[in-house]
Design an enzyme around this catalytic site. Structure first.
Site, PDB file in Angstrom:
ATOM      1  CG  PHE A 149      -0.878   6.913   6.296  1.00  0.00           C
ATOM      2  CD1 PHE A 149      -0.035   6.660   7.374  1.00  0.00           C
ATOM      3  CD2 PHE A 149      -0.415   6.609   5.019  1.00  0.00           C
ATOM      4  CE1 PHE A 149       1.228   6.100   7.186  1.00  0.00           C
ATOM      5  CE2 PHE A 149       0.846   6.051   4.817  1.00  0.00           C
ATOM      6  CZ  PHE A 149       1.661   5.790   5.909  1.00  0.00           C
ATOM      7  CG  ASP A 237      -2.335  11.152  -0.480  1.00  0.00           C
ATOM      8  OD1 ASP A 237      -2.275  10.303  -1.393  1.00  0.00           O
ATOM      9  OD2 ASP A 237      -1.655  11.085   0.566  1.00  0.00           O
ATOM     10  CE  LYS A 266       0.282   2.714  -0.488  1.00  0.00           C
ATOM     11  NZ  LYS A 266      -0.243   3.717   0.414  1.00  0.00           N
TER      12      LYS A 266
HETATM   13  C1  LIG Z   1       0.657   4.669   1.144  1.00  0.00           C
HETATM   14  C2  LIG Z   1       0.232   6.085   1.164  1.00  0.00           C
HETATM   15  C3  LIG Z   1       1.165   7.148   1.128  1.00  0.00           C
HETATM   16  C4  LIG Z   1       2.653   6.918   1.191  1.00  0.00           C
HETATM   17  O1  LIG Z   1       3.148   6.170   0.134  1.00  0.00           O
HETATM   18  P1  LIG Z   1       4.578   5.450   0.283  1.00  0.00           P
HETATM   19  O2  LIG Z   1       4.845   4.917  -1.087  1.00  0.00           O
HETATM   20  O3  LIG Z   1       4.409   4.368   1.311  1.00  0.00           O
HETATM   21  O4  LIG Z   1       5.534   6.481   0.714  1.00  0.00           O
HETATM   22  C5  LIG Z   1       0.679   8.432   1.081  1.00  0.00           C
HETATM   23  N1  LIG Z   1      -0.640   8.694   1.074  1.00  0.00           N
HETATM   24  C6  LIG Z   1      -1.563   7.704   1.117  1.00  0.00           C
HETATM   25  C7  LIG Z   1      -3.012   8.051   1.090  1.00  0.00           C
HETATM   26  C8  LIG Z   1      -1.163   6.367   1.177  1.00  0.00           C
HETATM   27  O5  LIG Z   1      -2.079   5.405   1.249  1.00  0.00           O
END
Ligand SMILES: *Cc1c(COP(=O)(O)O)cnc(C)c1O
Length: 413
Positions: A149, A237, A266
């Site tokens: 994701f 990520d 985040k």
């Molecule tokens: C939440 C998330 C994203 C996307 O972030 P948004 O601020 O919702 O666009 C990308 N990678 C990971 C691992 C995430 O948990």
């Protein structure tokens, strides 16, 4: 039945009706309305108190409305909120120095959302591939892990294996290859075959949305080494796993890996403001030249002030250490629960999940609804996994209280 409204001026029922009627239906929330948050707790409009075990998907590691972060927000918002990058601003450089030093990188590219950080990494990796690695024009490949994701944009879902995210959104981006997660041999085979066209391997240190899937020890390090061998960028990520959630500033640190490109989002702002960052070396970052990438709000003064304050909270309140200690305690206690529906407990730091074996038609969703009734909020991922990720400022006493709630639910099931 009309309960008195304590917070705000709409009831839970009204709030839900308004969202249903006027908002796009792109989410399926639990039927709980949050009107106020502080630390590890949130309250609904009628004043019912809950522990927050989602923490806005780990954005609120520092706890809701942390006073230090709110102070920075208010002060900067009332001084200068947005300049655009057409001019310099007096907060950006200071923040850039701070954040690069905090994570041990040379340069940062500031953006807003997590998805934008991933998009930026995809562009930067391709650009590096052409400029530095010598990949023939328009032939660069980006490798992703299955069940990933990384966000919701067209280019990102082009790398997704989740049919719900993809159906009817094609055509997708080309130049993407997938390997199974937690499978070093598969990555090695692909890199051996196509290394001269592969720019980057983009991976989550723990797959959060996939259900807090923790790979085998050594996976990240071995992938990193294979990438180095083939001159492929290793992109981590850490939008969900970063900023103390697993007990380190970067989950990659658990394996001594320093990624070529690091993605943060985040909790970089403690859940106060959308702030994301792409960190890398000068060599890689300077592949992007003026005019080739940007965002109106990226690196705005409020974002800079908020992110710096949020990072200071992580350091001053020892959130890494807390996540390690409390996480071990929490998993240990969860593992003591013996119940036919509780199949497995897994996680790292305070990023944890329980795997539910459905019984008598009851699935993870039903368990979450029961937990919510007892004052503990969490959200299922897939039909059988419940992620348990409270703010890292939660106290041990509070965590014990929450364990009692969880135990009482299993006793009822
Ligand atoms: C939440 C998330 C994203 C996307 O972030 P948004 O601020 O919702 O666009 C990308 N990678 C990971 C691992 C995430 O948990």
């Amino acid at each position: 039945m009309s309960e008195k409204i304590v917070y705000g001026n709409v009831s839970s029922k009204e709030a839900i009706e308004l969202e249903e009627k006027y908002g796009a239906h792109n989410y399926h929330p639990l039927p709980v309305v949050i009107a106020k948050g502080l630390g590890a707790k949130v309250w609904d409009p009628e004043g019912k108190e809950y522990y927050d075990f989602l923490s806005a998907y780990s954005a609120v590691n520092q706890g809701h409305s942390h006073p230090k972060i709110i102070e920075a927000l208010v002060e900067q918002a009332s001084t200068c909120a947005l300049t655009s990058r057409a001019f310099f601003n007096n907060k950006l450089g200071e923040y850039e120095k701070y954040i690069t030093e905090a994570f041990g990188f040379e340069m940062v590219l500031p953006m807003n959302s997590g998805a934008e950080a991933v998009e930026t990494a995809m562009k930067l990796s391709r650009k590096w591939g052409y400029m530095k690695k010598g990949i023939p024009a328009d032939e660069a490949i980006l490798v992703f892990a299955k069940a990933n994701f990384h966000g919701r944009t067209i280019s990102i879902i082009s790398a997704s294996t989740d049919q719900t995210c993809r159906k009817d959104f094609g055509p997708f981006l080309s130049g993407i290859e997938l390997v199974p997660y937690d499978d070093v041999a598969a990555l090695e085979a692909l890199l051996k075959e196509k290394a001269d066209k592969i720019a980057a391997f983009i991976v989550e240190p723990i797959q959060g949305e996939a259900g807090v899937y923790v790979p085998k020890d050594g996976y990240l390090k071995q992938c990193f080494d294979i990438c180095k061998k083939h001159n492929v960028l290793f992109v981590a990520d850490e939008i969900q796993t970063g900023i103390a959630r697993t007990g380190k500033l970067m989950a990659c640190e658990w394996e001594g890996v320093h990624p070529d490109i690091l993605l943060l989002g985040k909790a970089l702002s403690g859940g106060v403001y959308p702030v994301s960052a792409i960190l890398s070396s000068k060599e890689i970052m300077l592949c992007i030249q003026p005019g080739e990438h940007g965002s109106t709000y990226g690196g705005n003064p409020v974002a800079c002030a908020v992110a710096k304050a949020a990072m200071e909270v992580v350091k001053n309140e020892k959130l890494c250490e807390r996540a390690v200690e409390l996480g071990e305690f929490f998993r240990g206690e969860l593992q003591k629960i013996k119940h036919p529906m509780l199949e497995l407990v897994r996680g790292k730091g305070l990023l944890n999940a329980i795997i539910i074996k459905p019984k008598d038609g009851k699935e993870a969703w039903d368990v979450c609804v029961m937990l919510a009734e007892k004052g503990l909020l969490c959200k299922p991922t897939h039909r059988h996994i419940i992620r348990l990720a409270p703010p890292l400022v939660i106290t041990k006493e509070q965590l014990i209280e929450c364990l009692e709630i969880i135990k009482s639910i299993f006793a009822e099931l």
